[in-house]
Design a protein around this motif. Sequence first.
Motif, PDB file in Angstrom:
ATOM      1  N   LEU A  95       1.760  -3.662   4.553  1.00  0.00           N
ATOM      2  CA  LEU A  95       0.369  -3.290   4.846  1.00  0.00           C
ATOM      3  C   LEU A  95      -0.240  -2.515   3.664  1.00  0.00           C
ATOM      4  O   LEU A  95      -1.390  -2.750   3.297  1.00  0.00           O
ATOM      5  CB  LEU A  95       0.299  -2.449   6.119  1.00  0.00           C
ATOM      6  CG  LEU A  95       0.571  -3.209   7.428  1.00  0.00           C
ATOM      7  CD1 LEU A  95       0.793  -2.238   8.582  1.00  0.00           C
ATOM      8  CD2 LEU A  95      -0.603  -4.140   7.757  1.00  0.00           C
ATOM      9  N   SER A  99      -3.166  -3.862   1.375  1.00  0.00           N
ATOM     10  CA  SER A  99      -4.423  -3.117   1.343  1.00  0.00           C
ATOM     11  C   SER A  99      -4.886  -2.899  -0.104  1.00  0.00           C
ATOM     12  O   SER A  99      -6.065  -3.073  -0.420  1.00  0.00           O
ATOM     13  CB  SER A  99      -4.216  -1.774   2.056  1.00  0.00           C
ATOM     14  OG  SER A  99      -5.360  -0.991   1.965  1.00  0.00           O
ATOM     15  N   TRP A 109     -10.500  -1.949   1.408  1.00  0.00           N
ATOM     16  CA  TRP A 109      -9.110  -1.565   1.660  1.00  0.00           C
ATOM     17  C   TRP A 109      -8.579  -2.218   2.928  1.00  0.00           C
ATOM     18  O   TRP A 109      -7.404  -2.481   3.072  1.00  0.00           O
ATOM     19  CB  TRP A 109      -8.990  -0.046   1.811  1.00  0.00           C
ATOM     20  CG  TRP A 109      -9.304   0.703   0.559  1.00  0.00           C
ATOM     21  CD1 TRP A 109     -10.474   1.363   0.269  1.00  0.00           C
ATOM     22  CD2 TRP A 109      -8.450   0.884  -0.582  1.00  0.00           C
ATOM     23  NE1 TRP A 109     -10.395   1.934  -0.976  1.00  0.00           N
ATOM     24  CE2 TRP A 109      -9.163   1.664  -1.530  1.00  0.00           C
ATOM     25  CE3 TRP A 109      -7.159   0.470  -0.912  1.00  0.00           C
ATOM     26  CZ2 TRP A 109      -8.622   2.034  -2.757  1.00  0.00           C
ATOM     27  CZ3 TRP A 109      -6.621   0.845  -2.139  1.00  0.00           C
ATOM     28  CH2 TRP A 109      -7.350   1.612  -3.052  1.00  0.00           C
ATOM     29  N   TRP A 110      -9.505  -2.440   3.887  1.00  0.00           N
ATOM     30  CA  TRP A 110      -9.070  -2.971   5.187  1.00  0.00           C
ATOM     31  C   TRP A 110     -10.177  -3.798   5.803  1.00  0.00           C
ATOM     32  O   TRP A 110     -11.362  -3.489   5.642  1.00  0.00           O
ATOM     33  CB  TRP A 110      -8.718  -1.802   6.140  1.00  0.00           C
ATOM     34  CG  TRP A 110      -8.241  -2.298   7.475  1.00  0.00           C
ATOM     35  CD1 TRP A 110      -8.975  -2.409   8.622  1.00  0.00           C
ATOM     36  CD2 TRP A 110      -6.933  -2.786   7.797  1.00  0.00           C
ATOM     37  NE1 TRP A 110      -8.211  -2.932   9.627  1.00  0.00           N
ATOM     38  CE2 TRP A 110      -6.948  -3.178   9.146  1.00  0.00           C
ATOM     39  CE3 TRP A 110      -5.747  -2.951   7.066  1.00  0.00           C
ATOM     40  CZ2 TRP A 110      -5.825  -3.693   9.790  1.00  0.00           C
ATOM     41  CZ3 TRP A 110      -4.629  -3.462   7.709  1.00  0.00           C
ATOM     42  CH2 TRP A 110      -4.678  -3.822   9.053  1.00  0.00           C
ATOM     43  N   TRP A 112     -10.756  -6.278   9.626  1.00  0.00           N
ATOM     44  CA  TRP A 112     -10.087  -6.683  10.884  1.00  0.00           C
ATOM     45  C   TRP A 112      -9.878  -8.199  10.916  1.00  0.00           C
ATOM     46  O   TRP A 112     -10.326  -8.900  11.816  1.00  0.00           O
ATOM     47  CB  TRP A 112     -10.869  -6.174  12.100  1.00  0.00           C
ATOM     48  CG  TRP A 112     -10.822  -4.696  12.169  1.00  0.00           C
ATOM     49  CD1 TRP A 112     -11.810  -3.837  11.819  1.00  0.00           C
ATOM     50  CD2 TRP A 112      -9.703  -3.885  12.571  1.00  0.00           C
ATOM     51  NE1 TRP A 112     -11.374  -2.537  11.962  1.00  0.00           N
ATOM     52  CE2 TRP A 112     -10.101  -2.529  12.429  1.00  0.00           C
ATOM     53  CE3 TRP A 112      -8.405  -4.151  13.019  1.00  0.00           C
ATOM     54  CZ2 TRP A 112      -9.255  -1.467  12.720  1.00  0.00           C
ATOM     55  CZ3 TRP A 112      -7.560  -3.086  13.317  1.00  0.00           C
ATOM     56  CH2 TRP A 112      -7.990  -1.770  13.174  1.00  0.00           C
ATOM     57  N   LEU A 116      -4.150  -9.402   9.126  1.00  0.00           N
ATOM     58  CA  LEU A 116      -3.995  -7.951   8.950  1.00  0.00           C
ATOM     59  C   LEU A 116      -3.845  -7.262  10.303  1.00  0.00           C
ATOM     60  O   LEU A 116      -2.996  -6.372  10.480  1.00  0.00           O
ATOM     61  CB  LEU A 116      -5.204  -7.372   8.207  1.00  0.00           C
ATOM     62  CG  LEU A 116      -5.184  -7.450   6.680  1.00  0.00           C
ATOM     63  CD1 LEU A 116      -5.239  -8.876   6.184  1.00  0.00           C
ATOM     64  CD2 LEU A 116      -6.328  -6.647   6.092  1.00  0.00           C
ATOM     65  N   THR A 117      -4.660  -7.681  11.261  1.00  0.00           N
ATOM     66  CA  THR A 117      -4.650  -7.025  12.562  1.00  0.00           C
ATOM     67  C   THR A 117      -3.332  -7.281  13.297  1.00  0.00           C
ATOM     68  O   THR A 117      -2.737  -6.351  13.855  1.00  0.00           O
ATOM     69  CB  THR A 117      -5.832  -7.535  13.416  1.00  0.00           C
ATOM     70  OG1 THR A 117      -7.026  -7.364  12.662  1.00  0.00           O
ATOM     71  CG2 THR A 117      -5.943  -6.775  14.719  1.00  0.00           C
TER      72      THR A 117
END
Lengths: 244, 46
Positions: A95, A99, A109-110, A112, A116-117
């Motif tokens: 992660l 990121s 950076w992130w 949804w 990733l989620t």
Amino acid sequence: MRSETGTRVLGTLAVAALAVLAVMALVVTPPDVNQQDAVRLFYIHVPLATVMYVAFGITALASVLYLLPRTRARKWDLLAGASAEIGVVFTGLTLLTGSIWGRTTWGVWWTWDARLTTTALLFVLFLGYLALRRTTGDTDARAKRNAIAALAVSIDLPIVHKSVEWWRTLHQKSSLLDEETFLHPHIHGSMYWTAMLGIGAFVLLFAWLLIHRYRLALLADRVEDQGLERAIAERRAEVLTGAR
Amino acid sequence: MTHVGYLVAGYGATFAVLAAYGAWIIGKKRALARELPPEERDPRWH
């Protein structure tokens, strides 16, 4: 070969492979046309994610072996816990590196995104599993509960893997490890071999960590038993002294 | 080279975390092994 010599050789090989990987990834391979040098994060991000699958896969397999009456043994529960803990470390690093890579290529950076989620969910679920393992109770009942919980949270593993196909995602499709790209990879030359070296190096490191973490779990079990035996002996002595 | 800070952060954090985790396992194993009587200690725990 004695087992401690074997693990030392394994550890040395892992460190050597990681050193070669660092040189190949940061110096030898060329920058990408679009991503420039940020592509070098690929050589650690993908191997970390691969080990994440391997670690949680071993946890699931060991949990099944514990639940089957014919193969039930304490060692499977300890192996499942050891592999899950390492899996959580590798998921956290997957992660983190994802990121950092995302910041350079997507500008954030992130997000949804489905991949990733579901990966973040996997991280939280296995953290919960590790917390569950720390609860007290009868050893066998606790191990059965651990095994069922491990299998329940492992449902997320294939969802993470397939998320880039099942949903429209910002995350790129698998570069190396799906049915199509394994035989016909999208990357070539030194980039391909460095990625493969990365997977090999991190798998070696995982094997070394797993052996030592499993031995630590066995040892903790032995020390706990010793403490219990000592406490029983002391209590018995107190009772006998009181009776005189 | 571009993105040097990101590469240092990614590679640095990965190798530092894995080294620290490996060191923690070995240290904890040695500490626990000392709690056992010498005759019960296994060479693999050192």
